[in-house]
Design an enzyme around this catalytic site. Structure first.
Site, PDB file in Angstrom:
ATOM      1  N   ALA A  14      50.153  19.915  14.680  1.00  0.00           N
ATOM      2  CA  ALA A  14      49.576  19.054  15.716  1.00  0.00           C
ATOM      3  C   ALA A  14      50.349  19.194  17.019  1.00  0.00           C
ATOM      4  O   ALA A  14      49.754  19.193  18.103  1.00  0.00           O
ATOM      5  CB  ALA A  14      49.572  17.601  15.247  1.00  0.00           C
ATOM      6  N   ASP A  15      51.663  19.308  16.942  1.00  0.00           N
ATOM      7  CA  ASP A  15      52.463  19.489  18.151  1.00  0.00           C
ATOM      8  C   ASP A  15      52.103  20.798  18.850  1.00  0.00           C
ATOM      9  O   ASP A  15      52.000  20.848  20.087  1.00  0.00           O
ATOM     10  CB  ASP A  15      53.952  19.486  17.800  1.00  0.00           C
ATOM     11  CG  ASP A  15      54.492  18.084  17.591  1.00  0.00           C
ATOM     12  OD1 ASP A  15      54.456  17.289  18.540  1.00  0.00           O
ATOM     13  OD2 ASP A  15      54.971  17.791  16.484  1.00  0.00           O
TER      14      ASP A  15
END
Length: 395
Positions: free
Chosen positions: A167-168
């Site tokens: 997600a980052d």
């Protein structure tokens, strides 16, 4: 050759991991990225994961192409140094919990008063508004809340999280894209703006039409393991030598080639074989056919046979395979980067190629605060002032 972001000044206040990676993407194409860290609390990524001779290796990737300075932003003198640093900057990247910069007198209103052309990219777990905005947020929580974990894993197993910052990383790409849009907007209006990125959102955008499916059909995507509800065969298969291959048959023609290759052409004539969803409903039968054929052959033989049949296959690689693969070598995907501490270090290269203005990793992550004096002297800070600020722990 002039890099496309030459002359763009980026100040990176962010940590762990989306913000720093977004700033690194900008630095890859020539932006002057100045990484600001707390004097006594370096970016935690310096201590994440394996290290060599006490040198954190993750930081070498995340800190690439950045100059490093130290500054305690919660100290009024440190806040003033940041204002001076931002007076001629183009981009600020930050990921403090919402309200933190405002508490230090460094919110967007104050910073735009100093530099109205500044693009401020604010990255947080849940965004700047809403009931969850004050919560601490990390990529893992986004992977859980976006629907990714619920749809990942075996049907009878638990929701599954990725073993890396998915997600980052997706947010970093979205942030770099958003910054470029904001810079283009500034070209048209002369004004900077605030970019609000919630880590829970970009990964959701990558998950396909799950919301539309639910809205129109009430359909909730289940966990399917390595299978797909859109086509089959689509899975990973174990070879005779214990290695694995992945097969995809999104196109009807590929599915037909695969079944002919594995000696089951009669399945092509089944009425259900004519559509991806029909094949997905018979995944057990198709997996058994492909799996039995693959299991009798070593991986290299399987890959060669699929290539000869023009069917889609890929070996399942770990990092040892990646660094030895001729396709990655041809693309320049892995690059050797000079480093003052390690001599040389290999890492992933810029993730795409541009014919006229390619990106470049000029150096790996630098030491904590290595460029502090150089950067602040350029703002007019004297050596005596630097000494006094250092003694007080401001830098």
């Amino acid at each position: 050759m002039t890099a496309p972001l030459h002359g763009i000044k980026v100040v990176d206040l962010a940590t762990l991991f989306a913000g720093p990676l977004a700033a690194a993407f900008l630095g890859d194409f020539g932006a002057d990225v100045i990484k600001v860290e707390h004097p006594a609390k370096p970016d935690p990524s310096r201590g994440h994961g394996p290290a060599k001779d006490g040198v954190g290796l993750w930081w070498k990737v995340l800190g690439r192409n950045k100059r490093t300075v130290t500054c305690n932003l919660s100290d009024p003198d440190g806040a003033e140094l940041l204002r001076r640093l931002l007076a001629d900057a183009d981009v600020l990247v930050e990921n403090f919990r919402p309200g933190t910069l405002e508490r230090w007198g460094l919110g967007p209103a104050e910073l735009h008063a100093v530099n109205p052309r500044l693009v401020i990219a604010r990255i947080s777990g849940f965004g700047q508004v809403g009931p969850y905005a004050p919560r601490p947020g990390f990529g893992t929580l986004a992977e859980a809340m976006s629907g990714f974990a619920a749809a990942t894993g075996e049907p009878d197993g638990p929701p599954t999280l990725p073993p890396f910052g998915l997600a980052d990383s997706v947010t970093a790409l979205a942030a770099a894209y958003a910054v470029m849009l904001a810079l283009r907007g500034r070209d048209l209006t002369g004004q900077g703006q605030v970019v609000d990125l919630a880590i829970i959102e970009p990964i959701m955008a990558m998950l396909g039409p799950q919301i539309t499916w639910y809205d129109q059909l009430g359909y909730v995507q289940p966990r399917l393991g390595n299978r797909s509800n859109n086509n089959a065969p689509r899975n990973t298969y174990r070879c005779a030598d214990g290695r694995w291959v992945a097969v995809s048959t999104s196109a009807q023609s590929i599915a037909e080639r695969v079944l002919r290759l594995v000696g089951r052409p009669e399945l092509i004539d089944e009425p259900w074989f004519a559509t991806g969803s029909g094949r997905a409903a018979h995944a057990d039968e198709l997996d058994a056919a492909v799996g039995a054929w693959v299991a009798q052959r070593d991986r290299d033989e399987v890959v060669a046979a699929f290539e000869a049949a023009q069917a889609a296959v890929a070996p399942v690689y770990d990092v040892r395979d990646i660094v030895a693969d001729p396709q990655y070598a041809a693309l320049g995907t892995v690059v050797t980067v000079p480093d003052e501490e390690l001599g040389e270090v290999r890492m992933q290269n810029v993730p795409f190629r541009m014919s006229a203005s390619p990106g470049e990793i000029r150096h790996a992550g630098r030491r904590h605060g290595q460029d502090t004096d150089e950067v602040f002297r350029a703002l007019g800070v004297t050596d005596d002032e630097l000494t006094a600020l250092r003694e007080r722990g401001v830098i």
